[in-house]
Design an enzyme around this catalytic site. Sequence first.
Site, mmCIF file in Angstrom:
data_model
loop_
_atom_site.group_PDB
_atom_site.id
_atom_site.type_symbol
_atom_site.label_atom_id
_atom_site.label_comp_id
_atom_site.label_asym_id
_atom_site.label_seq_id
_atom_site.Cartn_x
_atom_site.Cartn_y
_atom_site.Cartn_z
ATOM 1 N N HIS B 121 2.367 0.290 7.042
ATOM 2 C CA HIS B 121 1.538 1.308 7.069
ATOM 3 C C HIS B 121 0.122 0.468 6.889
ATOM 4 C CE1 HIS B 121 -1.006 4.698 5.238
ATOM 5 N NE2 HIS B 121 0.004 5.450 5.433
ATOM 6 N N ASP B 198 5.310 -2.715 -0.664
ATOM 7 C CA ASP B 198 4.773 -1.317 -0.660
ATOM 8 C C ASP B 198 6.036 -0.322 -0.793
ATOM 9 O OD1 ASP B 198 4.148 1.086 0.218
ATOM 10 O OD2 ASP B 198 3.427 0.539 2.129
ATOM 11 N N GLN B 201 7.305 4.671 0.217
ATOM 12 C CA GLN B 201 8.386 5.525 0.781
ATOM 13 C C GLN B 201 9.659 5.060 0.023
ATOM 14 O OE1 GLN B 201 7.772 8.027 2.601
ATOM 15 N NE2 GLN B 201 5.591 7.517 3.233
ATOM 16 N N LYS B 224 4.074 11.438 -3.985
ATOM 17 C CA LYS B 224 4.972 11.365 -2.954
ATOM 18 C C LYS B 224 6.438 11.570 -3.624
ATOM 19 C CE LYS B 224 3.001 8.372 0.697
ATOM 20 N NZ LYS B 224 2.445 9.372 1.561
ATOM 21 N N CYS B 364 -0.493 6.416 10.548
ATOM 22 C CA CYS B 364 -1.047 5.475 10.197
ATOM 23 C C CYS B 364 -0.333 4.085 10.403
ATOM 24 C CB CYS B 364 -1.476 5.711 8.572
ATOM 25 S SG CYS B 364 -2.466 6.981 8.511
#
Lengths: 131, 408
Positions: B121, B198, B201, B224, B364
């Site tokens: 991202h 990261d 997600q 999220k 993104c």
Amino acid sequence: MYTEMILDYYKFPRNFGTLEKADIKSRDTNPLCGDEIEFQINLDENKKVKEVKYSGKGCAISQAAASMLTELMQGKTVDELKKISKGDIYDLLGITLSPVRVKCALLGLKVMKIGVYTYLSEEIKLDEDEK
Amino acid sequence: MDVDAIREDFPILKKRVHGKKLVYLDNAATTQKPKQVIEAIKEFYSDYNANVQRGVYEISEKATELYEGGRESVAKFINATSSKEIIFVRNATEAINLVANAWAKKNIGKDDEIIISIMEHHSNFVPWQQLAIENNAKIKVVGVDPEGHFKFDEYESLLSDKTKLVAITHVSNVLGTITPVKEIVKKAHEKGAMTLVDGAQSVPHIPVDVQQIGCDFLAFSGHKMLAPTGIGILYGKKEILEKMDPFLKGGDMIKEVHLDSTRWNELPWKFEAGTPNIEGGITMKVAIDYLNRIGMPNIREHEKKLTKYALDAFANTKGIDVYGPRNVEEKGGVVSFNVQQIHPHDLASILDEEGIAIRSGHHCAQPLMENLGLVAASRASFYLYNKEEEIDILINSLKKARKVFRLE
């Protein structure tokens, strides 16, 4: 929103392509969707639009609006081109757009104006929505 | 797992959009909030709103206790060794920027190398690109195979003594690809490189254990995973965080301030300058309690079922291209696709009229989109409250879009 007319302009775009030599040339993208449009314009001795072509890729709204705009531009002087407003584009499209899609509809107008103002060496004046 | 009962907890799922039932399939962008979280925010502002860490009065003490309780809860959720390793920030982007500014700026120099993947991202790409420009370092990019798998061989070949940082997404927000973070971290550590995962997600969707992964940093966002916007988390190993200088300076992050010098506060407050997002910290616990009550392994299984259902349905629908792994064991609950000859923005507008919320655009992740040869794509992403019948509605609407564009 996807009227017969918009789909027709999307699938069979008028004035799509490029010119061999152009008096005015400009290009920009919509960072949201990556749509891009380029305008090429040739003027006659009276500074009126003689030929105009647009090229690019993107959604039906941005491409149809740009194509419709090229028809509206025919025979207009550069000063008249500066006066084409976002309202004219909405009238051409004949639909109501959500705020996000307004950017798509006005991309062609923005690119055309960037070209015209640059040609005139004037500071670019855009409506808030066209920025 | 009783999805109908779960849906009862989410007031927004009862809303109608353009007269149609809301079908919310943009969970990779942000998730909806259960009434437990909404109530907890209301309760904070109605019953004990006060600043934290300072007040010697009851409501401030309560706010502080519950705010720090949120931190404890996050620490347990990802199995950190201590809540000192949990820094509250605004979002995953800020967490990554914190590492870039407070660690990388000092420790990555001329000709040093940072390894990322093509799936990153922009939040895990732009900070490193800019740092590399400033410090004359180099970015090395690991590619994906045609199905969107992380090319591990390529990664191994890029690793060297010059590698100072490996910053990799755990789950791609476009392809859904789950990367082998544990193995990636192990290889990086063998070369003495630092690692950042990261987890924006992954943490909301699959069980994540930082000790098992072994990463030095993990970044993710509260919004999220059922919590409000404006609260994010940076996990960092204590011994590393301790050696780092603060990112932002001001109140709360100090121990002593004199006219000519300042002593930094202890972990984790050293990195939390100014009044924090108190409601966000407090409701992280409420959101995590909710997820734990359902069970992360159950949520993962549910999303796998939905993803398989969606992949099968897409495969049986004419004129659709799907991107990313087909095997749901290797994939989070994210399916990116294009309806041939329809621009994703046109598709999203048509779906919106049907009450369906999906994402369209470059997500993104422009370097990845370029790599895939795409300008834009549509994306459906799932969470614990989604149902197979919502995927049916999506598929029927895709067929409708094809009709609108005179493709059938």
